[in-house]
Design an enzyme around this catalytic site. Structure first.
Site, PDB file in Angstrom:
ATOM      1  N   HIS A 201       1.340   4.559  -7.942  1.00  0.00           N
ATOM      2  CA  HIS A 201       1.354   3.336  -8.759  1.00  0.00           C
ATOM      3  C   HIS A 201       0.337   3.384  -9.898  1.00  0.00           C
ATOM      4  CE1 HIS A 201      -2.190   0.906  -7.242  1.00  0.00           C
ATOM      5  NE2 HIS A 201      -2.100   1.778  -6.250  1.00  0.00           N
ATOM      6  N   THR A 237       9.168   8.661   9.398  1.00  0.00           N
ATOM      7  CA  THR A 237      10.357   8.851   8.553  1.00  0.00           C
ATOM      8  C   THR A 237       9.991   8.692   7.086  1.00  0.00           C
ATOM      9  OG1 THR A 237      11.723   8.023  10.342  1.00  0.00           O
ATOM     10  CG2 THR A 237      12.715   8.005   8.136  1.00  0.00           C
ATOM     11  N   CYS A 324      -9.858  -3.365  -6.415  1.00  0.00           N
ATOM     12  CA  CYS A 324      -9.872  -3.447  -4.964  1.00  0.00           C
ATOM     13  C   CYS A 324     -11.042  -4.314  -4.507  1.00  0.00           C
ATOM     14  CB  CYS A 324      -9.985  -2.041  -4.379  1.00  0.00           C
ATOM     15  SG  CYS A 324      -8.968  -0.876  -5.254  1.00  0.00           S
TER      16      CYS A 324
HETATM   17  N1  PLP Z   1      -9.200   5.982  -5.279  1.00  0.00           N
HETATM   18  C1  PLP Z   1      -9.399   5.480  -6.507  1.00  0.00           C
HETATM   19  C2  PLP Z   1     -10.331   6.175  -7.452  1.00  0.00           C
HETATM   20  C3  PLP Z   1      -8.740   4.308  -6.915  1.00  0.00           C
HETATM   21  O1  PLP Z   1      -8.933   3.814  -8.140  1.00  0.00           O
HETATM   22  C4  PLP Z   1      -7.857   3.667  -5.992  1.00  0.00           C
HETATM   23  C5  PLP Z   1      -7.193   2.404  -6.341  1.00  0.00           C
HETATM   24  O2  PLP Z   1      -7.687   1.619  -7.137  1.00  0.00           O
HETATM   25  C6  PLP Z   1      -7.671   4.250  -4.714  1.00  0.00           C
HETATM   26  C7  PLP Z   1      -8.369   5.411  -4.408  1.00  0.00           C
HETATM   27  C8  PLP Z   1      -6.748   3.665  -3.720  1.00  0.00           C
HETATM   28  O3  PLP Z   1      -5.418   3.998  -4.038  1.00  0.00           O
HETATM   29  P1  PLP Z   1      -4.190   3.199  -3.417  1.00  0.00           P
HETATM   30  O4  PLP Z   1      -4.129   1.880  -4.128  1.00  0.00           O
HETATM   31  O5  PLP Z   1      -2.988   4.034  -3.698  1.00  0.00           O
HETATM   32  O6  PLP Z   1      -4.435   3.067  -1.961  1.00  0.00           O
END
Ligand code: PLP
Length: 376
Positions: A201, A237, A324
């Site tokens: 994504h 799966t 996040c």
């Molecule tokens: N690692 C980094 C550097 C990211 O920027 C992010 C998402 O912001 C992730 C890991 C986590 O990825 P995912 O959203 O696919 O779990």
């Protein structure tokens, strides 16, 4: 002004139209389980093999070195926790203090099990140098994990040189390249990494799908036990539609990489120029080697959270720190790691431009920021 401007491409990106179209058959008539032996399973099995080969080709890997996962978080968890559970006599992990929480919280989990983890501090402009790693590494280091590019400030790390240091001490090297894959050229053999995490994504693919590159011959215990999928290392799966969508999006981004970079860098330059020309005072974090389009800007004496909400009212989506971490109002661990002055850190926003942004978007973003910061 446009009704809606999306400038948070480091959080997620718009799904590529070709990726959506490539996914549709696997969500409708072609619903066979790729693991079954009958002819109805042949098409999904072939689609998985093709997607694996396309993805491998985009990063200079072999198809059998690509393992599908649910995204960056899972790939990171797999490497950090799996590597701790491997039967190596070496028990120590080294990472950096400004990794994504998928790495930091996985490291905290193995620390609770008694495995030592050391955290390297980046320089003020956001880099981990090979000299820093030399100071931390010992002969009991099993794994070094340093992100390819930071998700809040965009600084691109000297992965090849860091990898050399790790290998010289007999340690394996992982890079979380979630922000970089599909945006900058990546060749796992040139970099010489042992593991690399990616997430669809972030490169105009669907959410909830990603991959982990594991160098051939390097042992990493399985992440999910069950069926024989992903060479019995990640059972379950397969999500054929998302895997096909991911491969389509990655190929499209890799085929147009140079053009996208040129376009995004032009927009980035334009935005910085418009802000300066309009007398908007800011400092940019992340040094002078950053991901195209990722701008971490600090406005001293302002509140990043308030800037974000006022931009939102004007129809513009930007971020403060990491997506996040949006519920936390504390200064982000990344800005703390680069020891940014708290007055600047509090007034920091992240604007991340993507290939679908236009010059018009940039003008509107600059006008909005000028109104908020300068009040006119
Ligand atoms: N690692 C980094 C550097 C990211 O920027 C992010 C998402 O912001 C992730 C890991 C986590 O990825 P995912 O959203 O696919 O779990």
């Amino acid at each position: 002004m446009k009704q809606f401007i999306y400038a948070d491409n480091a959080a997620t990106t718009k799904l590529e139209k070709a990726a959506l179209e490539a996914m549709l058959p696997w969500l409708s008539n072609e619903y066979g389980n790729a693991s079954q032996p009958y002819s109805f399973a042949r098409a999904p099995k072939k689609a998985l093999a093709e997607a694996r080969a396309i993805i491998a080709d985009c990063i200079g890997a072999l198809p059998e070195e690509i393992f599908f996962t649910s995204g960056g978080t899972e790939s990171d968890n797999w490497v950090i926790k799996g590597s701790a559970l491997s039967d190596s006599a070496k028990r120590a992990t080294i990472t950096s203090a400004f990794e994504h929480h998928a790495i930091l919280h996985s490291c905290a989990a193995i620390e609770r099990l008694g495995y030592p983890v050391a955290y390297m501090w980046p320089s003020a402009d956001g880099f981990i140098t090979p000299d820093t790693l030399e100071r931390y590494i010992t002969d009991s280091t099993r794994l070094v994990s340093v992100m390819f590019a930071n998700n809040e400030i965009g600084s691109i790390q000297p992965i090849r040189d860091l990898c050399k240091v790790a290998h010289a001490h007999g340690a394996l090297f992982h890079t979380d390249a979630v922000q970089a894959v599909g945006h900058v050229k990546i060749d796992v053999h040139e970099l010489d990494v042992d593991f690399l995490s990616a997430s669809a994504h972030k490169f105009n693919g669907p959410k909830g799908i990603g991959f982990l590159y594991i160098r051939k011959g390097v042992d990493l215990p399985s992440y999910a036990d069950g069926g024989a999928q992903e060479s019995a290392k990640r059972a379950g799966t397969e999500n054929v539609a998302s895997i096909v969508g991911m491969a389509t999006a990655l190929k499209e981004n890799c085929d147009t990489l140079a053009d996208n970079q040129t376009h995004i860098q032009m927009l980035e330059k334009e935005l910085l120029m418009l802000l300066s020309d309009n007398g908007v005072c800011f400092i940019r974090n992340g040094g002078n080697y950053t991901l195209p389009g990722l701008l971490s800007l600090s406005f001293s004496g302002y509140d990043g959270e308030a800037i974000l909400h006022r931009m939102d009212l004007m129809g513009i989506s930007i971020a403060t720190g990491s997506a996040c971490n949006s519920e936390s109002t504390e200064i982000s661990h990344v800005l703390q790691a680069i020891k940014l002055d708290p007055a600047l850190a509090k007034g920091t926003v992240r604007i991340s431009l993507g290939k679908y942004n236009t010059k018009e978007d940039i003008k509107d973003i600059a006008v909005a920021l000028r109104k908020i910061v300068n009040g006119n």
